[in-house]
Design a protein around this motif. Structure first.
Motif: not given
Ligand SMILES: [Fe+2]
Ligand SMILES: [Fe+2]
Length: 135
Positions: A54-72
């Motif tokens: 779960t921790k791994y997934h949350l970190a990977e998701e955040e990295k991807a969202l940061e990379r695209i400059g996600y608004s939320g």
């Protein structure tokens, strides 16, 4: 299987769908182990797997969202932090030798959280991820 995966859970990003599916798999595995009366020594490693993955997934998701400059991103990260805190509390209980006590609580909490989080929070990133070319 207590918590079957449903297509409507898809967030439109195949990598994260497979992460989410794996989380469901581990939670189901835990549930089966509890049902068949397996001991703490068998259940504990699976519970740790669930927490680690779960921790791994949350970190990977955040990295991807940061990379695209996600608004939320800020709200999304806050939701992850609240859940990570719960998982860490579970780990403290395991360390105290109370694995059986937390296993029920945690496996159910993870699934409840996942379903809710995927539907309400993760689904919000689908459009921006897809627009950034991530499917
Ligand atoms: Fe998320
Ligand atoms: Fe997620």
């Amino acid at each position: 299987m207590l918590y079957p995966w449903k297509d409507e859970y898809s967030v439109g990003v195949s990598r994260f769908d497979s992460h989410h599916k794996k989380l469901f798999d581990i939670a189901n595995q835990l549930h089966e182990m509890m049902k068949s009366g397996k001991g703490a020594e068998v259940i504990e490693p699976v519970l740790r797997d669930l927490i680690d993955y779960t921790k791994y997934h949350l970190a990977e998701e955040e990295k991807a969202l940061e990379r695209i400059g996600y608004s939320g991103i800020a709200a999304h990260k806050r939701a992850h932090v609240i859940f990570t805190d719960q998982l860490n509390e579970g780990l403290v209980e395991i360390e105290k030798g109370r694995a059986m006590f937390v296993v029920v609580k945690i496996s159910k909490a993870v699934i409840d959280w996942l379903i809710d989080h995927i539907f309400v929070v993760d689904h919000k990133y689908t459009a921006e991820m897809n627009a950034a070319g991530i499917h």
